[in-house]
Write a protein that holds these residues in place. Structure first.
Motif, PDB file in Angstrom:
ATOM      1  N   GLU A  19     -64.601  94.953   2.244  1.00  0.00           N
ATOM      2  CA  GLU A  19     -65.257  95.862   3.176  1.00  0.00           C
ATOM      3  C   GLU A  19     -64.662  97.262   3.058  1.00  0.00           C
ATOM      4  OE1 GLU A  19     -66.391  92.739   6.784  1.00  0.00           O
ATOM      5  OE2 GLU A  19     -64.788  94.211   7.076  1.00  0.00           O
ATOM      6  N   LYS A  20     -65.401  98.244   3.543  1.00  0.00           N
ATOM      7  CA  LYS A  20     -64.878  99.600   3.593  1.00  0.00           C
ATOM      8  C   LYS A  20     -63.807  99.689   4.683  1.00  0.00           C
ATOM      9  CE  LYS A  20     -67.240 101.692   0.396  1.00  0.00           C
ATOM     10  NZ  LYS A  20     -66.568 102.279  -0.798  1.00  0.00           N
ATOM     11  N   ALA A  21     -62.773 100.442   4.420  1.00  0.00           N
ATOM     12  CA  ALA A  21     -61.719 100.624   5.412  1.00  0.00           C
ATOM     13  C   ALA A  21     -62.282 101.371   6.621  1.00  0.00           C
ATOM     14  CB  ALA A  21     -60.566 101.409   4.807  1.00  0.00           C
ATOM     15  N   PRO A  22     -61.896 100.978   7.834  1.00  0.00           N
ATOM     16  CA  PRO A  22     -62.363 101.689   9.021  1.00  0.00           C
ATOM     17  C   PRO A  22     -61.940 103.157   8.996  1.00  0.00           C
ATOM     18  CG  PRO A  22     -61.293  99.614   9.613  1.00  0.00           C
ATOM     19  CD  PRO A  22     -61.024  99.839   8.164  1.00  0.00           C
ATOM     20  N   ASP A  23     -62.822 104.026   9.424  1.00  0.00           N
ATOM     21  CA  ASP A  23     -62.503 105.452   9.481  1.00  0.00           C
ATOM     22  C   ASP A  23     -61.459 105.689  10.572  1.00  0.00           C
ATOM     23  OD1 ASP A  23     -62.643 108.103   8.825  1.00  0.00           O
ATOM     24  OD2 ASP A  23     -64.370 108.516  10.098  1.00  0.00           O
ATOM     25  N   PHE A  24     -60.569 106.651  10.337  1.00  0.00           N
ATOM     26  CA  PHE A  24     -59.570 106.943  11.360  1.00  0.00           C
ATOM     27  C   PHE A  24     -59.089 108.383  11.243  1.00  0.00           C
ATOM     28  CE2 PHE A  24     -57.046 105.431   7.741  1.00  0.00           C
ATOM     29  CZ  PHE A  24     -56.045 106.389   7.649  1.00  0.00           C
ATOM     30  N   THR A  25     -58.641 108.901  12.352  1.00  0.00           N
ATOM     31  CA  THR A  25     -57.918 110.169  12.432  1.00  0.00           C
ATOM     32  C   THR A  25     -56.669 109.886  13.243  1.00  0.00           C
ATOM     33  OG1 THR A  25     -59.950 111.491  12.370  1.00  0.00           O
ATOM     34  CG2 THR A  25     -57.973 112.559  13.243  1.00  0.00           C
ATOM     35  N   LEU A  35     -58.876 109.295   7.061  1.00  0.00           N
ATOM     36  CA  LEU A  35     -59.213 108.457   5.908  1.00  0.00           C
ATOM     37  C   LEU A  35     -59.709 109.312   4.747  1.00  0.00           C
ATOM     38  CD1 LEU A  35     -59.593 105.572   4.746  1.00  0.00           C
ATOM     39  CD2 LEU A  35     -61.901 105.613   5.700  1.00  0.00           C
ATOM     40  N   ASP A  36     -60.458 110.368   5.052  1.00  0.00           N
ATOM     41  CA  ASP A  36     -61.006 111.240   4.009  1.00  0.00           C
ATOM     42  C   ASP A  36     -59.919 111.937   3.188  1.00  0.00           C
ATOM     43  OD1 ASP A  36     -63.599 110.614   4.573  1.00  0.00           O
ATOM     44  OD2 ASP A  36     -64.015 112.405   5.758  1.00  0.00           O
ATOM     45  N   ASP A  37     -58.732 112.081   3.767  1.00  0.00           N
ATOM     46  CA  ASP A  37     -57.642 112.727   3.040  1.00  0.00           C
ATOM     47  C   ASP A  37     -57.229 111.932   1.799  1.00  0.00           C
ATOM     48  OD1 ASP A  37     -57.501 114.775   4.907  1.00  0.00           O
ATOM     49  OD2 ASP A  37     -55.975 113.756   6.113  1.00  0.00           O
ATOM     50  N   TYR A  38     -57.618 110.651   1.767  1.00  0.00           N
ATOM     51  CA  TYR A  38     -57.178 109.769   0.681  1.00  0.00           C
ATOM     52  C   TYR A  38     -58.308 109.413  -0.282  1.00  0.00           C
ATOM     53  CZ  TYR A  38     -52.937 109.549   3.378  1.00  0.00           C
ATOM     54  OH  TYR A  38     -51.782 109.902   4.045  1.00  0.00           O
ATOM     55  N   ILE A 138     -55.807  99.595  -0.055  1.00  0.00           N
ATOM     56  CA  ILE A 138     -57.137 100.214  -0.060  1.00  0.00           C
ATOM     57  C   ILE A 138     -57.281 101.032  -1.341  1.00  0.00           C
ATOM     58  CG2 ILE A 138     -58.646 101.832   1.153  1.00  0.00           C
ATOM     59  CD1 ILE A 138     -57.027 100.905   3.720  1.00  0.00           C
ATOM     60  N   ASP A 139     -58.395 100.824  -2.043  1.00  0.00           N
ATOM     61  CA  ASP A 139     -58.539 101.457  -3.351  1.00  0.00           C
ATOM     62  C   ASP A 139     -59.098 102.869  -3.263  1.00  0.00           C
ATOM     63  OD1 ASP A 139     -61.334 101.283  -3.124  1.00  0.00           O
ATOM     64  OD2 ASP A 139     -61.503  99.518  -4.408  1.00  0.00           O
ATOM     65  N   ASP A 140     -59.309 103.470  -4.433  1.00  0.00           N
ATOM     66  CA  ASP A 140     -59.729 104.872  -4.495  1.00  0.00           C
ATOM     67  C   ASP A 140     -61.174 105.087  -4.069  1.00  0.00           C
ATOM     68  OD1 ASP A 140     -60.680 103.514  -6.684  1.00  0.00           O
ATOM     69  OD2 ASP A 140     -60.046 104.982  -8.170  1.00  0.00           O
ATOM     70  N   LYS A 141     -61.882 104.011  -3.762  1.00  0.00           N
ATOM     71  CA  LYS A 141     -63.248 104.120  -3.234  1.00  0.00           C
ATOM     72  C   LYS A 141     -63.295 103.800  -1.746  1.00  0.00           C
ATOM     73  CE  LYS A 141     -65.211 102.855  -7.712  1.00  0.00           C
ATOM     74  NZ  LYS A 141     -63.884 102.781  -8.367  1.00  0.00           N
ATOM     75  N   GLY A 142     -62.130 103.618  -1.138  1.00  0.00           N
ATOM     76  CA  GLY A 142     -62.057 103.331   0.292  1.00  0.00           C
ATOM     77  C   GLY A 142     -62.336 101.890   0.653  1.00  0.00           C
ATOM     78  N   THR A 143     -62.239 100.987  -0.322  1.00  0.00           N
ATOM     79  CA  THR A 143     -62.516  99.567  -0.103  1.00  0.00           C
ATOM     80  C   THR A 143     -61.210  98.793   0.072  1.00  0.00           C
ATOM     81  OG1 THR A 143     -64.519  99.696  -1.443  1.00  0.00           O
ATOM     82  CG2 THR A 143     -63.593  97.503  -1.072  1.00  0.00           C
ATOM     83  N   ILE A 144     -61.196  97.900   1.041  1.00  0.00           N
ATOM     84  CA  ILE A 144     -60.018  97.060   1.269  1.00  0.00           C
ATOM     85  C   ILE A 144     -59.939  96.017   0.164  1.00  0.00           C
ATOM     86  CG2 ILE A 144     -58.948  95.369   2.823  1.00  0.00           C
ATOM     87  CD1 ILE A 144     -60.329  96.891   5.128  1.00  0.00           C
ATOM     88  N   ARG A 145     -58.823  95.990  -0.550  1.00  0.00           N
ATOM     89  CA  ARG A 145     -58.663  95.086  -1.682  1.00  0.00           C
ATOM     90  C   ARG A 145     -57.712  93.927  -1.398  1.00  0.00           C
ATOM     91  NH1 ARG A 145     -60.345  97.347  -6.435  1.00  0.00           N
ATOM     92  NH2 ARG A 145     -60.063  95.212  -7.207  1.00  0.00           N
ATOM     93  N   ALA A 146     -56.816  94.101  -0.441  1.00  0.00           N
ATOM     94  CA  ALA A 146     -55.877  93.027  -0.102  1.00  0.00           C
ATOM     95  C   ALA A 146     -55.408  93.203   1.333  1.00  0.00           C
ATOM     96  CB  ALA A 146     -54.685  93.013  -1.054  1.00  0.00           C
TER      97      ALA A 146
END
Length: 220
Positions: A19-25, A35-38, A138-146
């Motif tokens: 899944e996509k990582a939840p957005d956060f500030t 999250l966009d910073d990464y 979380i990978d470079d596309k914002g997807t949770i990998r583990a």
């Protein structure tokens, strides 16, 4: 059954692998981050129960020790607990003075538990406010990998943090899997063949080391 699983996921707020990582500030020891910073890079978001605790202190020293290895893999670190920025700064200063280790990665001060709740870092059955020892890769596309959870009494293995990122990035780059205890530079596992002809060809090829038709390794 499906409704029950959906309800459980909503109750725990635990994002799933893929899944996509939840957005956060969030406010951190390095200022505000989002999250966009990464975008375009990997990162490990990890939570710890509390500042000024012994096991967490060993973990912060450990994470700092692998920080350069992770950065060489285009991977950043972000710590988190439900403590204030002031507490984080004081603890980081204490670690530098007592353990000769300067913490260079940001630590989220999640006083309102916003990020911890989005990532399921607080167990729903717990009456406390401590975050668990959670790890999200979380990978470079914002997807949770583990996703990994450790009990409060057990510190994390830092070599495994690096190994996990290396394994995931190897999978992405070469379309392969990695066996148990795999380390960078070792043989990888290829997917089972889809046809009998492919199985025969693979078994006879010098490019593969096959134990059986379905179990083949190769160097990359």
């Amino acid at each position: 059954m499906e409704q029950k699983e959906q309800h459980t996921q909503q109750a725990t707020g635990l994002p799933r692998i893929g899944e996509k990582a939840p957005d956060f500030t969030a406010q951190t020891t390095h200022g505000e981050i989002t999250l966009d910073d990464y975008k375009g890079q990997w990162f490990i978001l990890f939570s710890h129960p509390s500042d000024f605790t012994p096991v967490c202190t060993t973990e912060f020293v450990g994470f700092q020790n692998i920080y350069e290895q992770l950065r060489a893999l285009n991977t950043e670190l972000i710590g988190l607990s439900i403590d204030s920025v002031t507490s984080h700064i004081a603890w980081i200063k204490n670690i530098e003075e007592n353990f000769d280790t300067k913490i260079e990665f940001p630590v989220i001060a999640d006083l309102n538990k916003d990020v911890a709740t989005k990532f399921g870092m607080i167990m729903p059955e717990s009456n406390g406010t401590e975050t668990s020892r959670a790890v999200f890769v979380i990978d470079d596309k914002g997807t949770i990998r583990a996703v990994i959870y450790y009990p409060l009494s057990t510190g994390r293995n830092m070599d495994e943090m690096v190994r996990l990122v290396e394994a995931l990035q190897t999978t992405d780059e070469h379309g392969v899997s990695t066996p148990a205890d795999w380390k960078k530079g070792e043989q990888v596992i290829v997917s089972p063949p889809k046809t009998t002809e492919e199985a025969k060809t693979r078994m006879e090829s010098p490019d593969y080391e096959c134990t059986d038709w379905y179990f083949c390794k190769k160097n990359i």
